[in-house]
Structure formats: structure tokens, C-alpha cells
Scaffold this active site. Structure first.
Site, PDB file in Angstrom:
ATOM      1  CG  HIS A   1      44.373  36.092  42.924  1.00 12.50           C
ATOM      2  ND1 HIS A   1      44.342  36.371  41.589  1.00 12.50           N
ATOM      3  CD2 HIS A   1      43.993  37.238  43.570  1.00 12.50           C
ATOM      4  CE1 HIS A   1      43.969  37.630  41.403  1.00 12.50           C
ATOM      5  NE2 HIS A   1      43.758  38.178  42.588  1.00 12.50           N
TER       6      HIS A   1
ATOM      7  CE  LYS B   1      37.059  45.997  40.483  1.00  6.26           C
ATOM      8  NZ  LYS B   1      38.198  45.266  41.015  1.00  6.26           N
TER       9      LYS B   1
ATOM     10  NE  ARG C   1      47.958  43.474  45.735  1.00 10.89           N
ATOM     11  CZ  ARG C   1      47.298  43.918  44.676  1.00 10.89           C
ATOM     12  NH1 ARG C   1      47.571  43.436  43.488  1.00 10.89           N
ATOM     13  NH2 ARG C   1      46.382  44.859  44.794  1.00 10.89           N
TER      14      ARG C   1
ATOM     15  CB  SER D   1      44.235  40.558  37.673  1.00  5.48           C
ATOM     16  OG  SER D   1      44.114  39.549  38.630  1.00  5.48           O
TER      17      SER D   1
END
Ligand code: PNS
Length: 171
Positions: free
Chosen positions: A22, A46, A98, A136
Site C-alpha cells: 500500500h 467486512k 498486483r 493484508s
């Protein structure tokens, strides 16, 4: 010469917690825009490990130098991202890509955001290759299992994340 308007970009995410991947995106975006607002989402769908304010504070700790120079700020937001972007005077949203696996979700989100608000563009940036497999979720899993996360997160954050994971461990 006429004064150019300040180009502001929003970098939204869950950041649960922030990783070096990040931070790499924040720094790349800061080279392209005048100001980057890193915006932590209060996404009720979430169940994050860290609270909204904790995630914001970990970002502030990791981006101290950039914040001091005025290139970056860290905020929290709830509600629609594009509305928040307009409120902040941002012309764009930046997201990191990514791998191909990120693409479908990001593409959907970018087009959905454009449909909501055509004045806000989405730009994608690729992090350094060494972060292309970092997330993460994996970071938390490795820490939970006692693995090595050197290079994946600022060293100052490691004990904080470890402590949080330990406090959340089921008896
Ligand atoms: O780091 P994440 O969890 O992939 O980030 C997702 C995030 C926060 C960018 C996304 O869920 C979002 O924009 N939430 C705000 C609410 C919203 O605008 N939803 C519609 C997106 S098309």
C-alpha cells in the site's frame, strides 16, 4: 501563466492493516498528483481486525514524512466513494493492481464508480514486483502463525499487529 488547480487523488481501501505494498502505491501516486488522500473505508460488509481509527493511525504512523511535507493526508470515510471524492475535490481514485486476479474486481468497481459519477476517473498503479503477492490477509495469517514478515510492513508496526492478533485470539 494561469494558476493550475491542485490535482488531488483518493487512495481508498480497507488497510487492515497497511502493508508496504500500500505504501508503495501511495508514494507512486504522490509523484503523479499534488496530493494523495489515503481514505480508510468504513465498509460494514467486512469484519476488520483493526478499528477504523486504528487503521487510520497505523497509516499516519507509516506516512509521517509524507504527511509532514504536505503530499499526503490520511482520512476515514463512509458512504459512496465517488461522493467522498467529490467532497474532497479529487479528480481521480487510485488503486493498486498486483496481478491478473485483482483485475476483474477492480475493473468492475472502476466502471461502477464511473457510472455513479463520471467526473471521477480511476487510475491503476502497479506496485514494485516484490509486493505483487502481498496482501493484508496473508500478512495477518503469517503473523498469527509466527512467520517472518520482514520487508512486508514497516518494522514499527510489527509489534502492534502482533499484539492485536494475540488479543483477538480465541481462548
Ligand atoms: O481494500 P479494499 O477492501 O479492496 O477496498 C475496497 C473499497 C473500500 C475501495 C470499496 O469497498 C469502496 O469503495 N467502498 C466504499 C463504498 C462504495 O463506494 N462502494 C461502491 C464501489 S463500486
Amino acid at each position: 501563466m494561469p494558476k493550475r488547480t491542485r490535482r488531488i487523488v483518493i487512495y481508498p481501501g480497507s488497510f487492515d492493516p497497511v502493508t508496504n505494498g500500500h505504501l508503495d502505491i501511495v508514494r507512486r501516486a504522490a509523484r503523479l498528483f499534488d496530493h494523495v488522500v489515503v481514505a480508510v473505508s468504513d465498509n460494514s460488509l467486512k469484519k476488520p481486525l483493526f478499528t477504523l481509527n486504528e487503521r487510520r493511525d497505523l497509516l499516519r504512523l507509516s506516512l509521517k514524512a509524507e504527511i509532514r511535507r504536505g503530499h499526503v493526508s490520511v482520512d476515514v470515510f463512509s458512504g459512496l466513494l465517488v461522493r467522498y471524492a467529490l467532497k474532497k475535490g479529487a479528480s481521480a481514485v487510485v488503486r493498486g493492481l498486483r496481478a491478473i486476479s485483482d483485475f476483474e474486481y477492480e475493473f468492475q468497481m472502476a466502471l461502477m464508480n464511473r457510472r455513479q459519477e463520471s467526473r471521477v476517473e480511476t487510475v491503476f498503479l502497479m506496485p514494485d514486483e516484490k509486493y505483487t503477492y502481498l496482501s493484508s490477509t496473508l500478512l495477518k495469517d503469517i503473523l498469527r502463525l509466527g512467520g517472518d514478515v520482514g520487508g512486508f510492513v514497516p518494522p514499527a508496526l510489527v509489534p502492534i499487529i502482533r499484539k492485536k492478533i494475540a488479543a483477538n485470539r480465541l481462548p
